[in-house]
Design a protein around this motif. Sequence first.
Motif, PDB file in Angstrom:
ATOM      1  N   UNK A  81       0.924  -1.179  -0.208  1.00  0.00           N
ATOM      2  CA  UNK A  81       0.025  -0.083  -0.006  1.00  0.00           C
ATOM      3  C   UNK A  81       0.774   1.032  -0.014  1.00  0.00           C
ATOM      4  N   UNK A  82       1.984   1.226   0.922  1.00  0.00           N
ATOM      5  CA  UNK A  82       2.897   2.488   0.786  1.00  0.00           C
ATOM      6  C   UNK A  82       3.540   2.771  -0.392  1.00  0.00           C
ATOM      7  N   UNK A  83       3.851   1.371  -1.241  1.00  0.00           N
ATOM      8  CA  UNK A  83       4.626   1.504  -2.475  1.00  0.00           C
ATOM      9  C   UNK A  83       3.604   2.107  -3.655  1.00  0.00           C
ATOM     10  N   UNK A  84       2.214   1.808  -3.438  1.00  0.00           N
ATOM     11  CA  UNK A  84       1.363   2.497  -4.257  1.00  0.00           C
ATOM     12  C   UNK A  84       1.509   4.178  -4.071  1.00  0.00           C
ATOM     13  N   UNK A  85       1.588   4.456  -2.920  1.00  0.00           N
ATOM     14  CA  UNK A  85       1.714   6.030  -2.615  1.00  0.00           C
ATOM     15  C   UNK A  85       3.084   6.694  -3.246  1.00  0.00           C
ATOM     16  N   UNK A  86       4.027   5.780  -2.984  1.00  0.00           N
ATOM     17  CA  UNK A  86       5.363   5.925  -3.723  1.00  0.00           C
ATOM     18  C   UNK A  86       5.129   6.161  -5.100  1.00  0.00           C
ATOM     19  N   UNK A  87       4.623   5.198  -5.749  1.00  0.00           N
ATOM     20  CA  UNK A  87       4.459   5.319  -7.323  1.00  0.00           C
ATOM     21  C   UNK A  87       3.595   6.553  -7.750  1.00  0.00           C
ATOM     22  N   UNK A  88       2.579   7.018  -6.961  1.00  0.00           N
ATOM     23  CA  UNK A  88       1.825   8.274  -7.181  1.00  0.00           C
ATOM     24  C   UNK A  88       2.832   9.550  -7.064  1.00  0.00           C
ATOM     25  N   UNK A  89       3.554   9.363  -5.960  1.00  0.00           N
ATOM     26  CA  UNK A  89       4.505  10.515  -5.852  1.00  0.00           C
ATOM     27  C   UNK A  89       5.658  10.650  -6.979  1.00  0.00           C
ATOM     28  N   UNK A  90       6.253   9.479  -7.514  1.00  0.00           N
ATOM     29  CA  UNK A  90       7.101   9.568  -8.551  1.00  0.00           C
ATOM     30  C   UNK A  90       6.316   9.887  -9.918  1.00  0.00           C
ATOM     31  N   UNK A  91       5.241   9.613 -10.032  1.00  0.00           N
ATOM     32  CA  UNK A  91       4.340   9.722 -11.195  1.00  0.00           C
ATOM     33  C   UNK A  91       4.173  11.321 -11.091  1.00  0.00           C
ATOM     34  N   UNK A  92       3.801  12.145  -9.962  1.00  0.00           N
ATOM     35  CA  UNK A  92       3.377  13.577 -10.023  1.00  0.00           C
ATOM     36  C   UNK A  92       4.671  14.270 -10.354  1.00  0.00           C
ATOM     37  N   UNK A  93       5.846  13.956  -9.582  1.00  0.00           N
ATOM     38  CA  UNK A  93       7.133  14.801  -9.662  1.00  0.00           C
ATOM     39  C   UNK A  93       8.064  14.478 -10.528  1.00  0.00           C
ATOM     40  N   UNK A  94       8.222  12.876 -10.728  1.00  0.00           N
ATOM     41  CA  UNK A  94       9.340  12.656 -11.524  1.00  0.00           C
ATOM     42  C   UNK A  94       8.745  12.202 -12.972  1.00  0.00           C
ATOM     43  N   UNK A  95       7.505  12.372 -13.204  1.00  0.00           N
ATOM     44  CA  UNK A  95       6.942  12.095 -14.420  1.00  0.00           C
ATOM     45  C   UNK A  95       7.139  10.487 -14.813  1.00  0.00           C
ATOM     46  N   UNK A  96       7.227   9.706 -13.864  1.00  0.00           N
ATOM     47  CA  UNK A  96       7.557   8.225 -14.265  1.00  0.00           C
ATOM     48  C   UNK A  96       6.165   7.568 -13.865  1.00  0.00           C
ATOM     49  N   UNK A  97       5.642   6.738 -15.026  1.00  0.00           N
ATOM     50  CA  UNK A  97       4.518   6.271 -14.812  1.00  0.00           C
ATOM     51  C   UNK A  97       4.718   4.563 -14.934  1.00  0.00           C
TER      52      UNK A  97
END
Length: 450
Positions: A81-97
């Motif tokens: 679950x916390x990994x999903x939040x990290x993917x969201x943070x990377x998607x928003x700031x690093x533009x990494x999908x």
Amino acid sequence: MAIDYGTDRRRAAAGPPRVPAVLRAPLEGRTWREFLYFLTGLPVSVVLFSYAVTMTALGVGLLVTFLGVPVLAATLAGARGLGALERMRARGLLRLDVADPEPVRPRRVSARGRQRGGLMAWVGALLKSGTSWRHLLYMVLHFPWAIFTFVTSLVLMTVGWGLFLYPAWQWIHPTYLDQPGIQLYGEAGGQSFYLDSPFEILVTSGLGLLVVLGTPWVVRGLAQVDRLMVSGLLGPSRLAARVWELEEDRGVVVDTAAADLRRIERDLHDGAQARLVALAMDLGLAKEKLDEDPEAAARMVDEAHGEVKLALQELRDLARGIHPAILTDRGLGPALSALAARCTVPVTAEVDLAARPAPAIEGIAYFTVSELLQNISKHSQATSARVDVWRTADRLMLQVTDDGRGGARTAGGGGLAGLAERLEAVDGLLLVDSPAGGPTVVTAELPWRG
């Protein structure tokens, strides 16, 4: 994949960017997004590291009781679950999908061989899930890296912009401690050092400019490491994705085989079998009339002989559709030439192969060309067609071209869609270029597997 050629032409007409990239980088949104990712990464990483260490230690410590295993499973579930939040943070700031990893699929096999779900099956699936352990590993490894990136990026940003904007600060505060300039170093050896001359101010600002111009590239390099960590540890496993793809391909192969069996059964039932039943009835009647009316019996036997020829021809066509003998005996070139000769549209076939591929690939290639030529005969309204077959590295290439009306599509569940699924099941590819009005070019790729 859609390509906007208009955008490329507009960019080419506008010419190269007026401002070099090295000058644009400090003010670009990418630089500040990645810097913000590092700033927020430290507090986030502290939470993740604390959770991972605390919960793992608790679970391991409770392994002496029956509570240890469920606690470890809950820890892994929380890590996902916390990994999903990290993917969201990377998607928003690093533009990494990064795609979500494969879900946990709990299974438990009973004594009768049936698969049943349950709490213990869910716990076991979590503990055996490599993806869940990779999430936990990310929380531990990212903490020291987050400290390093936080300190490095913050120091470079503050020092660089502080020195670069020093003239503005000196202009706002022209004196400090009754001395001109700004005290930079403090007191050392009973003397104070100040930057008060224009040359010293200019050198300070120049050094700050160099740091400002170089900081974005350092930040991007550090962010690239974060991208690798997120995609490698929080993304789907390549092996698991490949297994998932193979499972889907296996389903396609099974469905295709079942459809082929139904087609063969239908063709036999509606064609040769019906003729053979009628033949048996005619021969029975001829046998009854053999003594009473020999001439009528002879006519019936003659008609039955014609039915036998038709039934044999249908069986021969059916066998040719499954796997023609010429393909087995002489290879893909003669088989496609014979296939082109039977097409209602004039077809030119050219096969340039120095060796033969695997029999399975050869059969799929023959079936693909056969289906495409049937589509040309039924739907294209073409006056001519061409079939080209050649080998490129470890791929078998097929290309079927016609001058028909065009408009062929793989979407919509038609014959081309089923053909594309059949090719994908063996790591193949089908590309269709068919604008309205034609011509239509269908290109197929298959693995060689000689």
